[in-house]
Motif scaffolding. Structure first.
Motif, mmCIF file in Angstrom:
data_model
loop_
_atom_site.group_PDB
_atom_site.id
_atom_site.type_symbol
_atom_site.label_atom_id
_atom_site.label_comp_id
_atom_site.label_asym_id
_atom_site.label_seq_id
_atom_site.Cartn_x
_atom_site.Cartn_y
_atom_site.Cartn_z
ATOM 1 N N GLU A 260 -1.328 -0.281 -0.561
ATOM 2 C CA GLU A 260 -1.209 -1.140 -0.285
ATOM 3 C C GLU A 260 -0.594 -2.027 0.830
ATOM 4 O OE1 GLU A 260 -1.220 -5.403 -3.334
ATOM 5 O OE2 GLU A 260 -0.962 -3.130 -4.307
ATOM 6 N N PHE A 261 1.013 -1.875 0.763
ATOM 7 C CA PHE A 261 1.446 -2.523 1.248
ATOM 8 C C PHE A 261 0.931 -2.284 3.282
ATOM 9 C CE2 PHE A 261 5.668 -3.694 3.628
ATOM 10 C CZ PHE A 261 6.037 -4.532 3.296
ATOM 11 N N ARG A 262 1.125 -1.384 3.188
ATOM 12 C CA ARG A 262 0.434 -1.019 4.192
ATOM 13 C C ARG A 262 -0.600 -1.132 5.087
ATOM 14 N NH1 ARG A 262 2.174 4.603 3.038
ATOM 15 N NH2 ARG A 262 -0.136 5.056 3.071
ATOM 16 N N ASN A 263 -1.324 -1.341 4.570
ATOM 17 C CA ASN A 263 -3.110 -1.937 4.530
ATOM 18 C C ASN A 263 -2.796 -4.009 4.693
ATOM 19 O OD1 ASN A 263 -4.928 0.079 4.370
ATOM 20 N ND2 ASN A 263 -4.852 -0.673 2.137
ATOM 21 N N LEU B 50 -0.270 -4.931 6.048
ATOM 22 C CA LEU B 50 0.949 -5.499 6.840
ATOM 23 C C LEU B 50 0.036 -4.718 7.653
ATOM 24 C CD1 LEU B 50 3.876 -3.814 6.774
ATOM 25 C CD2 LEU B 50 3.409 -5.866 6.811
ATOM 26 N N ARG B 51 -1.358 -4.169 7.651
ATOM 27 C CA ARG B 51 -2.108 -4.140 9.324
ATOM 28 C C ARG B 51 -3.661 -4.906 9.332
ATOM 29 N NH1 ARG B 51 -6.396 0.671 6.505
ATOM 30 N NH2 ARG B 51 -6.449 -1.580 5.760
ATOM 31 N N ASN B 52 -3.503 -5.453 8.012
ATOM 32 C CA ASN B 52 -4.480 -7.331 7.157
ATOM 33 C C ASN B 52 -3.443 -7.726 8.662
ATOM 34 O OD1 ASN B 52 -6.578 -5.495 7.217
ATOM 35 N ND2 ASN B 52 -6.126 -5.955 4.648
ATOM 36 N N GLN B 53 -2.526 -8.570 8.013
ATOM 37 C CA GLN B 53 -2.489 -9.412 8.594
ATOM 38 C C GLN B 53 -1.226 -9.762 9.975
ATOM 39 O OE1 GLN B 53 -0.004 -11.118 5.782
ATOM 40 N NE2 GLN B 53 -0.544 -10.608 4.093
ATOM 41 N N TYR B 54 -0.764 -8.256 10.109
ATOM 42 C CA TYR B 54 -0.048 -8.182 11.944
ATOM 43 C C TYR B 54 -0.466 -6.666 13.061
ATOM 44 C CZ TYR B 54 3.436 -10.691 8.955
ATOM 45 O OH TYR B 54 3.751 -12.043 8.159
ATOM 46 N N GLY B 55 -2.043 -6.844 12.004
ATOM 47 C CA GLY B 55 -2.563 -5.643 12.925
ATOM 48 C C GLY B 55 -1.395 -3.597 13.319
ATOM 49 N N TYR B 56 -0.270 -3.639 12.477
ATOM 50 C CA TYR B 56 0.179 -2.647 12.067
ATOM 51 C C TYR B 56 -0.599 -1.712 11.370
ATOM 52 C CZ TYR B 56 4.557 -5.448 12.662
ATOM 53 O OH TYR B 56 5.493 -6.521 13.364
ATOM 54 N N THR B 57 -0.275 -0.675 12.579
ATOM 55 C CA THR B 57 -0.955 0.400 12.277
ATOM 56 C C THR B 57 -0.189 1.814 11.532
ATOM 57 O OG1 THR B 57 0.203 2.459 14.275
ATOM 58 C CG2 THR B 57 -2.411 0.587 14.502
ATOM 59 N N LYS B 58 -0.037 2.944 11.158
ATOM 60 C CA LYS B 58 0.235 3.924 10.706
ATOM 61 C C LYS B 58 1.519 4.010 11.105
ATOM 62 C CE LYS B 58 0.482 7.784 6.790
ATOM 63 N NZ LYS B 58 -0.650 8.687 5.934
ATOM 64 N N LYS B 59 1.056 4.558 12.246
ATOM 65 C CA LYS B 59 2.289 5.560 13.174
ATOM 66 C C LYS B 59 3.179 3.987 13.303
ATOM 67 C CE LYS B 59 0.986 7.885 16.139
ATOM 68 N NZ LYS B 59 -0.308 8.475 17.803
ATOM 69 N N ASP B 60 2.953 2.833 13.120
ATOM 70 C CA ASP B 60 4.113 1.834 13.687
ATOM 71 C C ASP B 60 5.323 1.125 12.872
ATOM 72 O OD1 ASP B 60 2.531 1.215 15.890
ATOM 73 O OD2 ASP B 60 1.423 -0.367 15.081
ATOM 74 N N ILE B 61 4.631 2.208 11.709
ATOM 75 C CA ILE B 61 5.450 1.471 9.981
ATOM 76 C C ILE B 61 5.644 3.237 9.916
ATOM 77 C CG2 ILE B 61 5.322 -0.734 9.879
ATOM 78 C CD1 ILE B 61 2.712 -0.137 8.199
ATOM 79 N N PRO B 62 6.022 4.110 9.839
ATOM 80 C CA PRO B 62 6.526 5.831 9.152
ATOM 81 C C PRO B 62 7.138 5.870 8.172
ATOM 82 C CG PRO B 62 7.870 5.370 11.345
ATOM 83 C CD PRO B 62 7.088 4.255 11.587
ATOM 84 N N TYR B 63 7.729 4.371 8.013
ATOM 85 C CA TYR B 63 8.705 4.570 6.500
ATOM 86 C C TYR B 63 8.138 3.872 5.652
ATOM 87 C CZ TYR B 63 11.437 7.534 10.206
ATOM 88 O OH TYR B 63 11.960 8.439 10.919
ATOM 89 N N ILE B 64 7.220 3.701 5.452
ATOM 90 C CA ILE B 64 6.394 2.901 4.341
ATOM 91 C C ILE B 64 6.197 3.894 3.386
ATOM 92 C CG2 ILE B 64 5.363 1.110 3.482
ATOM 93 C CD1 ILE B 64 5.440 -0.597 5.672
ATOM 94 N N CYS B 65 6.359 4.439 2.548
ATOM 95 C CA CYS B 65 6.695 5.695 1.899
ATOM 96 C C CYS B 65 6.518 6.138 0.802
ATOM 97 C CB CYS B 65 6.404 7.167 2.352
ATOM 98 S SG CYS B 65 7.866 7.424 3.048
ATOM 99 N N THR B 66 6.567 6.956 -0.362
ATOM 100 C CA THR B 66 7.081 6.921 -1.597
ATOM 101 C C THR B 66 8.702 7.656 -1.264
ATOM 102 O OG1 THR B 66 6.422 8.867 -2.346
ATOM 103 C CG2 THR B 66 4.958 7.357 -2.575
ATOM 104 N N LEU B 67 9.861 7.563 -1.755
ATOM 105 C CA LEU B 67 10.371 8.667 -1.885
ATOM 106 C C LEU B 67 10.160 9.618 -1.453
ATOM 107 C CD1 LEU B 67 13.644 8.106 -1.357
ATOM 108 C CD2 LEU B 67 13.767 8.634 -3.731
#
Length: 326
Positions: free
Chosen positions: A14-17, A19-36
């Motif tokens: 949900e958080f990655r989505n 960031l993608r919708n508001q700022y255009g970030y892809t999963k590759k741009d934010i690799p450290y948004i995940c569970t522990l």
């Protein structure tokens, strides 16, 4: 530069989505948004993980009654779904490692799940713990808790400068040790938690880790966007029975709301109390499955939030076709 640790995969998605919708970030741009667990899994170069069928095989070998579902929880804990001895045993193993990572065998008998073990398993729980560790070693696999323990022993730290941690109230001592290592190397650290929502004590969570953590600045969100006034008041009357908490003055979403007690153990009675469209929240998946089975047998359509129910769109179309034929 940001590491955002969520408690579940659905939360990180949900958080990655957003960031993608508001700022255009892809999963590759934010690799450290995940569970522990996911963070440690990739840091350890994606080791082969224990699956439910491995636990099933171990239990069958040692004549331990059990039944494990194929789907594992994304929070990494063993969920008791079928009330079997195998589930209680593995849950005890997890609790001990999360509570005392250095010496888990010393506290196995204190695990909440041991209350439900038969005397045979309870008396030999240390032996079965050692047998399970040997099994994993021979198979060359590790489980979800091992991910955290291995990352801790190898001093893994994400290469980021800002750390966010969500649902901090449900952190266990093992998870907290990883957090301490991460926070020490990051320039800024932000933790989010609610001591009134600590739900994973059975898995080793310790709310004191949140209450006693030092911080430079604290922000209290003093309005709920979920509960109307009467339901919030009812909830506050219950939560005041918890002594180890921080007092808060939370404003309701709006006035009104109805609290109604239904004294019954029957799902059918609960069903009769609902009117029109209703949202039902259950404590365990086992209760959800029992209730949805009853709804399906009665021909009542329903929708589930986190997983697919039986009333899929294609199934509804098929039902309408059959109805027209009749």
């Amino acid at each position: 530069d940001i590491c955002f640790i969520t408690y579940t995969k659905s939360a990180s998605k949900e958080f990655r989505n957003r960031l993608r919708n508001q700022y255009g970030y892809t999963k590759k741009d934010i690799p450290y948004i995940c569970t522990l667990h996911s963070l440690c899994y990739h840091a350890l170069h994606e080791p082969e993980l224990i699956k439910p069928k491995d636990m099933q095989s171990f239990c069958q070998k040692h004549n331990i009654p059990t039944k494990f579902d194929e789907n594992q929880n994304d929070d990494g804990f063993i969920e008791i779904k079928n009330n079997t001895q195998g589930e209680f045993l593995f849950s005890s193993f997890d609790w001990a490692r999360h509570t005392n990572p250095e010496h888990p065998k010393q506290i196995l008998y204190d695990a909440p799940s041991t209350l439900y073990l038969n005397d045979y398993l309870k008396n030999d729980i240390e032996k079965y713990y050692s047998l399970w560790e040997d099994y994993k070693h021979k198979e060359g696999k590790i489980d979800f808790t091992d991910l955290l323990m291995c990352a801790l022993s190898e001093n893994f730290i994400p290469p980021t400068s800002i750390l966010f941690v969500d649902e901090f109230q449900d952190f266990t001592p093992l998870q907290y040790r990883l957090y301490e290592k991460f926070a020490e190397k990051n320039n800024e650290t932000y933790i989010v938690g609610d001591d009134d929502q600590c739900l994973f004590v059975w898995a080793g969570a310790d709310v004191k880790l949140l209450l006693n953590t030092r911080y430079d600045n604290k922000i209290i969100l003093d309005k709920t966007y979920r509960l109307p006034e009467n339901i919030l008041r009812f909830s506050n009357n219950l939560i005041r029975n918890i002594h180890n908490r921080e007092n808060k003055n939370i404003k309701p979403r709006e006035s009104g709301g109805i609290v109604k007690k239904i004294r019954t153990n029957s799902f059918q009675d609960i069903f009769r109390e609902t009117d029109g469209y209703s949202f039902l929240l259950f404590r365990t998946n086992h209760m959800v499955n029992s209730f949805t089975d009853m709804l399906f047998k009665r021909g009542v359509p329903y929708r589930m939030i986190k997983r697919q129910g039986r009333w899929t769109p294609s199934f509804l179309i098929l039902c309408n076709i059959i109805k027209k034929i009749k």
